[in-house]
Write an enzyme that holds these catalytic residues in place. Structure first.
Site, PDB file in Angstrom:
ATOM      1  N   HIS A   1      -3.274   4.326   4.855  1.00 53.63           N
ATOM      2  CA  HIS A   1      -4.383   3.367   4.955  1.00 53.63           C
ATOM      3  C   HIS A   1      -5.667   3.998   4.411  1.00 53.63           C
ATOM      4  O   HIS A   1      -6.360   3.427   3.578  1.00 53.63           O
ATOM      5  CB  HIS A   1      -4.568   2.935   6.407  1.00 53.63           C
ATOM      6  CG  HIS A   1      -5.821   2.151   6.621  1.00 53.63           C
ATOM      7  ND1 HIS A   1      -6.007   0.890   6.087  1.00 53.63           N
ATOM      8  CD2 HIS A   1      -6.963   2.452   7.277  1.00 53.63           C
ATOM      9  CE1 HIS A   1      -7.210   0.457   6.415  1.00 53.63           C
ATOM     10  NE2 HIS A   1      -7.815   1.372   7.127  1.00 53.63           N
TER      11      HIS A   1
ATOM     12  N   ARG B   1       0.864  -1.167   0.000  1.00 44.73           N
ATOM     13  CA  ARG B   1       0.000   0.000   0.000  1.00 44.73           C
ATOM     14  C   ARG B   1       0.911   1.231   0.000  1.00 44.73           C
ATOM     15  O   ARG B   1       1.502   1.569   0.998  1.00 44.73           O
ATOM     16  CB  ARG B   1      -0.892  -0.034   1.244  1.00 44.73           C
ATOM     17  CG  ARG B   1      -1.743   1.161   1.309  1.00 44.73           C
ATOM     18  CD  ARG B   1      -2.360   1.570   2.610  1.00 44.73           C
ATOM     19  NE  ARG B   1      -2.172   0.860   3.808  1.00 44.73           N
ATOM     20  CZ  ARG B   1      -1.451   1.341   4.835  1.00 44.73           C
ATOM     21  NH1 ARG B   1      -0.812   2.480   4.734  1.00 44.73           N
ATOM     22  NH2 ARG B   1      -1.368   0.658   5.950  1.00 44.73           N
TER      23      ARG B   1
ATOM     24  N   TYR C   1       4.465   5.010  11.426  1.00 44.81           N
ATOM     25  CA  TYR C   1       4.731   3.595  11.699  1.00 44.81           C
ATOM     26  C   TYR C   1       5.552   2.888  10.619  1.00 44.81           C
ATOM     27  O   TYR C   1       5.772   1.698  10.717  1.00 44.81           O
ATOM     28  CB  TYR C   1       3.421   2.835  11.944  1.00 44.81           C
ATOM     29  CG  TYR C   1       2.388   2.957  10.830  1.00 44.81           C
ATOM     30  CD1 TYR C   1       2.441   2.130   9.719  1.00 44.81           C
ATOM     31  CD2 TYR C   1       1.367   3.903  10.908  1.00 44.81           C
ATOM     32  CE1 TYR C   1       1.520   2.236   8.708  1.00 44.81           C
ATOM     33  CE2 TYR C   1       0.425   4.021   9.895  1.00 44.81           C
ATOM     34  CZ  TYR C   1       0.500   3.184   8.807  1.00 44.81           C
ATOM     35  OH  TYR C   1      -0.421   3.301   7.797  1.00 44.81           O
TER      36      TYR C   1
END
Ligand SMILES: Cc1ncc(C[n+]2csc(CCOP(=O)(O)OP(=O)(O)O)c2C)c(N)n1
Length: 405
Positions: free
Chosen positions: A277, A273, A286
């Site tokens: 998100h 990805r 992160y």
């Protein structure tokens, strides 16, 4: 989230300790690949024709443009939220184009390519993200179910649908898309087992994009997803999800297996990805830039561009026409979103059952009161009540649904 502790020395321990972002798989597992990041074809399979390659590339370009445009509209306050498909175009386009139009598809929530390929217009896709509809298209007409946001909830539905197909005696193949995170849901595991024991004609297509929001695959599971699927008795495949040609071929093979009565199959497409998100997420909190850069080098579109260029399979006319098509799609997206009317609360409650129940009626009334109270407090820049779509969208966002009564 804290790091899990493991007994040392076992294979599962080593797998679970792979660094964040690395595809979780046995060292012996190599995802099937035909087209490398350098744009070089491994061998020259006869079915890799210039026409097919251009066609797959076109769908990927259109998907990427839709994605970029919708993301920008979200930043303008025109959409409540948007889940990007950026980086996953090859996994989606390669697979959905390997199906027949009559094969029913159950997407999760970022399969925008599947929608486009199935003839769903950009405005129909965006209706849900704008909040004006629970599903902007007719699922029966497109053989494409509504997006499912509850992780894995559509996998038992897909399995049940496939069992219906089986009883109807047709040779349709039902396909369900989901992510690595969804594969951990109880629903998913029940669906795999039920499909296997009933030999249901269903393809489980997992896009392992390395993260379930902020949780890397290496923390989510100790056994590679395609191994787990094989454990349930599903015919299992592992493919480079950024290689549109390999995904197309592997999906065709999986579908052939299912259509010929071989029972359900599972494809794990290893992808990434590239965006956040959703438009509400900040991936820099992160994951490393170095990791994103490494995947950027494996971009699914640029490797096809290199192939088309090296083989002389495209020309200026094709590129100009495709640029114009992408531009037209962007214009269509912008005007459609700005043309959506106000969000109506009614539909939310009226589409639960064919007939309204007393409980739903009282819930609807209570909800209308709640939203009305919120509207009383909201003021526009001019000090008055919100009269703009953006104001209504803010309200809709705050509550997750509509503002009409
Ligand atoms: C049952 C359920 N639990 C939690 C969530 C919240 N949630 C939304 S997306 C997501 C992560 C999904 O990751 P993955 O399945 O890998 O799909 P991706 O978003 O990466 O495509 C979570 C936990 C949800 N939507 N449904």
């Amino acid at each position: 989230m804290t790091q899990p502790t493991h007994a040392s020395g076992s294979t599962s321990h080593q797998l679970a300790r792979e660094p964040s972002g690395a595809p979780l798989r046995d060292p012996g597992d190599r995802p099937a690949q035909i087209l490398g990041p350098d744009g070089v074809l491994a061998g020259a399979p006869g079915w890799v024709t210039p026409g097919l390659t251009r066609d797959l590339y076109r769908w990927m370009r259109l998907t990427r443009r839709l994605d970029a445009e919708a993301f920008a509209l979200q930043r303008h306050g025109e959409l409540g939220i948007w889940a990007q498909s950026l980086g996953q175009e090859a996994a989606q386009v390669g697979s959905v184009t390997a199906l027949r139009p009559a094969d029913y598809v159950f997407p999760s929530y970022r399969e925008h390519a599947a929608c486009l390929v199935r003839g769903v217009s950009p405005s129909q896709i965006l209706a849900q993200w704008r909040g004006v509809s629970g599903c902007g298209w007719d699922p029966a007409a497109r053989h494409l179910h509504a997006y499912t946001v509850v992780l894995g909830a559509h996998l038992p539905h897909a399995t049940g649908y496939a069992m219906g197909v089986q009883r109807d005696g047709t040779d349709e193949v039902v396909t369900a898309y989901f992510g690595d995170g969804a594969s951990s849901q109880g629903d998913a595991n029940e669906a795999f087992n039920w499909a296997a024991t009933c030999s249901a004609p269903v393809l489980f297509f997992c896009q392992n994009n390395q993260y379930a929001i902020s949780t890397p695959a290496s923390l989510q599971m100790r056994t590679p997803i395609h191994h787990r699927a094989a454990g349930f008795g599903l015919r299992s495949f592992l493919v480079d999800g950024n290689d549109v040609l390999a995904v197309h071929e592997v999906t065709r093979e999986a579908v052939r297996h299912i259509r010929s009565g071989g029972g359900p199959a599972f494809v794990e497409a290893v992808t990434y990805r590239m965006g956040a998100h959703t438009s509400s997420d900040d991936p820099t909190r992160y994951r490393d830039q170095a990791e994103s850069d490494a995947w950027q080098a494996k971009d699914p579109l640029s490797r096809v561009e290199k192939l088309l260029e090296a083989q002389g399979w495209w020309d200026q006319g094709f590129r100009t026409a495709l640029d114009a098509e992408c531009e037209a799609l962007a214009v269509e997206v912008r005007s459609a979103v700005r043309g959506f009317g106000p969000v109506e609360l009614d539909g939310l409650f009226d589409q639960v059952y064919a007939r309204r129940t007393a409980l739903l009626s009282s819930e609807k009334a209570a909800y209308a009161d709640l939203v009305a109270g919120f509207l009383d407090e909201e003021v526009d820049d001019d000090g008055g009540p919100p009269d703009s779509l953006a104001g209504q969208a803010r309200t809709a966002r705050a509550f997750g649904v509509g503002v009409g009564r």
